[in-house]
Each structure stands twice: as structure tokens, then as C-alpha cells.
Motif scaffolding. Sequence first.
Motif, mmCIF file in Angstrom:
data_model
loop_
_atom_site.group_PDB
_atom_site.id
_atom_site.type_symbol
_atom_site.label_atom_id
_atom_site.label_comp_id
_atom_site.label_asym_id
_atom_site.label_seq_id
_atom_site.Cartn_x
_atom_site.Cartn_y
_atom_site.Cartn_z
ATOM 1 N N ARG A 30 0.790 -1.244 0.025
ATOM 2 C CA ARG A 30 0.050 0.111 -0.072
ATOM 3 C C ARG A 30 0.886 1.205 0.110
ATOM 4 O O ARG A 30 0.617 2.326 -0.802
ATOM 5 C CB ARG A 30 -1.020 0.137 1.340
ATOM 6 N N GLN A 31 1.649 1.143 0.834
ATOM 7 C CA GLN A 31 2.887 2.530 0.966
ATOM 8 C C GLN A 31 3.802 2.526 -0.292
ATOM 9 O O GLN A 31 4.025 3.573 -0.925
ATOM 10 C CB GLN A 31 3.548 2.269 2.218
ATOM 11 N N LEU A 32 4.149 1.443 -0.716
ATOM 12 C CA LEU A 32 5.220 1.237 -1.923
ATOM 13 C C LEU A 32 4.457 1.858 -3.234
ATOM 14 O O LEU A 32 4.990 2.800 -3.793
ATOM 15 C CB LEU A 32 5.800 -0.032 -1.833
ATOM 16 N N PHE A 33 3.340 1.353 -3.484
ATOM 17 C CA PHE A 33 2.849 1.851 -4.871
ATOM 18 C C PHE A 33 2.018 3.261 -4.573
ATOM 19 O O PHE A 33 1.767 3.843 -5.666
ATOM 20 C CB PHE A 33 1.769 0.861 -5.263
ATOM 21 N N ALA A 34 1.924 3.671 -3.499
ATOM 22 C CA ALA A 34 1.301 5.032 -3.088
ATOM 23 C C ALA A 34 2.574 6.282 -3.306
ATOM 24 O O ALA A 34 2.161 7.178 -3.492
ATOM 25 C CB ALA A 34 0.602 5.084 -1.986
ATOM 26 N N LEU A 35 3.903 5.841 -2.932
ATOM 27 C CA LEU A 35 4.737 6.625 -2.899
ATOM 28 C C LEU A 35 4.848 7.380 -4.187
ATOM 29 O O LEU A 35 5.094 8.588 -4.156
ATOM 30 C CB LEU A 35 6.124 5.925 -2.577
ATOM 31 N N PRO A 36 4.835 6.868 -5.389
ATOM 32 C CA PRO A 36 5.156 7.747 -6.604
ATOM 33 C C PRO A 36 3.958 8.695 -6.856
ATOM 34 O O PRO A 36 4.368 9.888 -7.345
ATOM 35 C CB PRO A 36 5.031 6.597 -7.793
ATOM 36 N N VAL A 37 3.035 8.330 -6.255
ATOM 37 C CA VAL A 37 1.354 9.310 -6.417
ATOM 38 C C VAL A 37 2.090 10.450 -5.431
ATOM 39 O O VAL A 37 2.038 11.551 -5.672
ATOM 40 C CB VAL A 37 0.149 8.778 -5.968
ATOM 41 N N ALA A 38 2.516 10.329 -4.319
ATOM 42 C CA ALA A 38 2.530 11.156 -3.302
ATOM 43 C C ALA A 38 3.668 12.053 -3.862
ATOM 44 O O ALA A 38 3.752 13.395 -3.700
ATOM 45 C CB ALA A 38 2.659 10.487 -1.939
ATOM 46 N N ALA A 39 4.914 11.377 -4.395
ATOM 47 C CA ALA A 39 6.040 12.309 -4.650
ATOM 48 C C ALA A 39 5.750 13.020 -5.735
ATOM 49 O O ALA A 39 6.056 14.220 -5.863
ATOM 50 C CB ALA A 39 7.031 11.111 -5.055
ATOM 51 N N ALA A 40 5.023 12.465 -6.885
ATOM 52 C CA ALA A 40 4.494 13.369 -7.921
ATOM 53 C C ALA A 40 3.785 14.614 -7.436
ATOM 54 O O ALA A 40 3.961 15.822 -8.021
ATOM 55 C CB ALA A 40 3.795 12.709 -8.982
ATOM 56 N N TRP A 41 2.994 14.466 -6.573
ATOM 57 C CA TRP A 41 2.110 15.671 -6.134
ATOM 58 C C TRP A 41 2.768 16.525 -5.200
ATOM 59 O O TRP A 41 2.681 17.499 -5.343
ATOM 60 C CB TRP A 41 0.761 14.959 -4.899
ATOM 61 N N ALA A 42 3.752 15.929 -4.473
ATOM 62 C CA ALA A 42 4.600 16.927 -3.709
ATOM 63 C C ALA A 42 5.499 17.534 -4.308
ATOM 64 O O ALA A 42 5.688 18.785 -4.256
ATOM 65 C CB ALA A 42 5.496 16.091 -2.770
ATOM 66 N N PHE A 43 6.232 17.109 -5.446
ATOM 67 C CA PHE A 43 7.118 17.693 -6.227
ATOM 68 C C PHE A 43 6.270 18.814 -7.207
ATOM 69 O O PHE A 43 7.070 19.719 -7.462
ATOM 70 C CB PHE A 43 7.835 16.993 -7.345
ATOM 71 N N GLY A 44 5.119 18.443 -7.795
ATOM 72 C CA GLY A 44 4.319 19.312 -8.608
ATOM 73 C C GLY A 44 4.087 20.443 -8.053
ATOM 74 O O GLY A 44 3.610 21.396 -8.423
ATOM 75 N N THR A 45 3.753 20.235 -6.754
ATOM 76 C CA THR A 45 3.053 21.306 -5.895
ATOM 77 C C THR A 45 4.037 22.291 -5.192
ATOM 78 O O THR A 45 3.931 23.446 -5.097
ATOM 79 C CB THR A 45 2.087 20.573 -4.627
ATOM 80 N N LEU A 46 5.123 21.726 -4.450
ATOM 81 C CA LEU A 46 6.055 22.566 -3.803
ATOM 82 C C LEU A 46 7.479 22.734 -4.711
ATOM 83 O O LEU A 46 8.105 23.431 -4.381
ATOM 84 C CB LEU A 46 6.124 22.003 -2.483
ATOM 85 N N GLY A 47 7.648 21.675 -5.212
ATOM 86 C CA GLY A 47 9.170 21.559 -5.960
ATOM 87 C C GLY A 47 10.069 20.833 -4.820
ATOM 88 O O GLY A 47 9.867 20.606 -3.859
ATOM 89 N N MET A 48 11.003 20.221 -5.555
ATOM 90 C CA MET A 48 12.028 19.229 -4.802
ATOM 91 C C MET A 48 12.578 20.264 -3.520
ATOM 92 O O MET A 48 12.789 19.438 -2.566
ATOM 93 C CB MET A 48 13.110 18.596 -5.306
ATOM 94 N N VAL A 72 4.360 17.787 2.445
ATOM 95 C CA VAL A 72 5.470 17.329 2.899
ATOM 96 C C VAL A 72 5.080 16.342 3.866
ATOM 97 O O VAL A 72 5.992 15.218 3.990
ATOM 98 C CB VAL A 72 6.163 18.553 3.605
ATOM 99 N N VAL A 73 4.041 16.476 4.637
ATOM 100 C CA VAL A 73 3.747 15.433 5.454
ATOM 101 C C VAL A 73 3.616 14.073 5.044
ATOM 102 O O VAL A 73 4.043 12.999 5.657
ATOM 103 C CB VAL A 73 2.561 15.823 6.471
ATOM 104 N N VAL A 74 2.645 14.309 3.966
ATOM 105 C CA VAL A 74 2.179 12.916 3.308
ATOM 106 C C VAL A 74 3.594 12.232 2.694
ATOM 107 O O VAL A 74 3.569 11.083 2.751
ATOM 108 C CB VAL A 74 1.156 13.056 2.164
ATOM 109 N N PHE A 75 4.230 13.123 1.887
ATOM 110 C CA PHE A 75 5.587 12.436 1.297
ATOM 111 C C PHE A 75 6.466 11.846 2.267
ATOM 112 O O PHE A 75 6.767 10.680 2.024
ATOM 113 C CB PHE A 75 6.291 13.586 0.507
#
Length: 311
Positions: free
Chosen positions: A50-68, A188-191
Motif C-alpha cells: 500500500r505504501q510502496l505503490f502509493a509513494l510515486p503518487v505522493a512524490a509526484a504530488w509533492a514535487f508538482g505542488t512544492l518542488g523538490m 510534505v507530511v504525506v511524502f
Amino acid sequence: MSDRTPARHDRPFFAIGLRLLAMMMLATTYACGKLLAERGAHLAEITFYRQLFALPVAAAWAFGTLGMATLRPRAPMRIHWTRTIVGLTGMFFNFAAVAMLPLAEATSIGFTMPIFATILSALFLRERPGIHRWSAVLLGFVGVVIMAHPDSASFASAGLFVALVGAIITAIVAILLRELGHVEAPPVVVFWFFLLSIPLLAPLMLWWGQAHDLTSWALFLALGLSGGVAQLLMTSALRWGPVSIVIPMDYSQIIWATWAGWLLWSSWPNSSTWAGAALIAASGLYIAWREHVRRREPVVSPGEDLGGRSG
């Protein structure tokens, strides 16, 4: 801290649509978890994938919203680690409850989270709930008692206990998120929750990891993606509409859970389940309303836990 656009840009109907879709995705996550448990998957596997396959979604959202560059946490890492450990523990219990109970009943018990959050806030955050919120807490527990009535033959006492423990731990997550929310943006919290979960869960796979068929792997993938998308949609809804409008949509999850239970397991809630669920929902909604009246900006929602109930 606020991750919402200004009120003049609110789009309430769009926000409601996002939240309704999030609840459908969250119900999908738990339905996949229940199917996987029936196919012999261990809870450690269900939580890990659940966490592994959700990580790319969370990362894409975080990077797209805030930037690395802005993903570096402001809060001490020990707080993020604590949130992750508590969140994963709650996830174990929530998936266990779904495996042990009909989906609608497990979902309904999960709605007691705001009730326990009110109690914990009074104990640890020194908040002072008034007679109105304490009355709502009592009403919610009456709903639990009705759902657990001996006449409710489909409702296992062990499953009830596990579901309530999951709700209590999820409420603890909500308390931790209140503190994190003062310094961290939601992405950030979710990522960091997803990222820190992987090294904690990976060693468990040495003992409980198994080989699976293609159907099970498809369910694992759906489990993670639906959970990640649900997380994104739940938070995005708060960017486009007031919390007081968005919160009531969380209870639509019972509709999807009931439909999935009937379609996949030929399970239909009995009258005591409906009555208890109605009281629990009324309790949670009233607590949310009183929070809105008291603070004009409530922060506790049964579905919005940034990885709480679903994590």
C-alpha cells in the motif's frame, strides 16, 4: 499554516466532487485489502505494498505542488518518524478490521475517529470540549453499542475491538498532525510518511513476504494507487472549498463500502448496523460543526487524516 487558495477562489461544488471521489477511492483501497487478506496476503504485505505503490503518487504530488527544494521538513525528523510509526500501527489495525468484519461495519466504526480525537484533545492538548461536544461523543458511543448488539450476528466482537483500536490510533495520528500542521505543508507530511514507511516495513517482508499470482499483484497495485490518489484528492478538496462543506462528504464512504460489500461478498448491513452508523455519523458531523463554530476553521475530519485512517 494553510494549503488552501483564498476564499474568493473557492469552488465548493468542485471541492465536493473531489471529496466524494476521494471517498470512493478510499473504499476501493479497503475493498482491495479485504480481497487480498482472503487470498492469503499477510497484513505486513498489504501495508508494505500500500505504501510502496502509493509513494510515486505522493512524490509526484509533492514535487508538482512544492518542488523538490521545499520538501525538506521543517519539523524535527523525530516527529515525522513518530507520526509514521503511529500511522503504520493504525493502518495495521484498520486493515485487520476490514479483514475481520463486513466492509460497511468496519467503515462505520472507523467514523468514531473524531469522537476519540475529541477525548484525546481534552486529555493531551488541554482543549476544553463543552457540553455539546461531550454529548456528541456520548451519542457516538451509543451508536457503537447498537452496532455491537448481540442480535447483530455478523458483527464479531474481536473485529469490533480491532476496529475501535484502529480508530483510536487514527485519532492519535490526527493529534500529531495538528502539531505538524503548524510548521509543515500537507504534501510534505504525506511524502515523508510514505517515504519513511518503506524502511520500517521492508524488514517485515523477510518473514511474511510471499509469492503471489497476477490477480493478487493487480490488487496490490490497485490498493496502493487508490490509496495514494485518495490522499491527493482529500487534500486537494480542501484547496477548493471550506472544510465545513467538505467534511460531510466523508460519510459517503459508507455508501461505497456497502455497495462493494454487496457486490463482492453478498453482504448487506442489518438494521442495527444502519442505526448505529447513523448515530456515529451524526456524532462526527456535530463535532465537526462545533469545531467550526468554536474555531471557524476546523482541523479534524473522519476522512482527512493525511494518511491517518488510510494510514
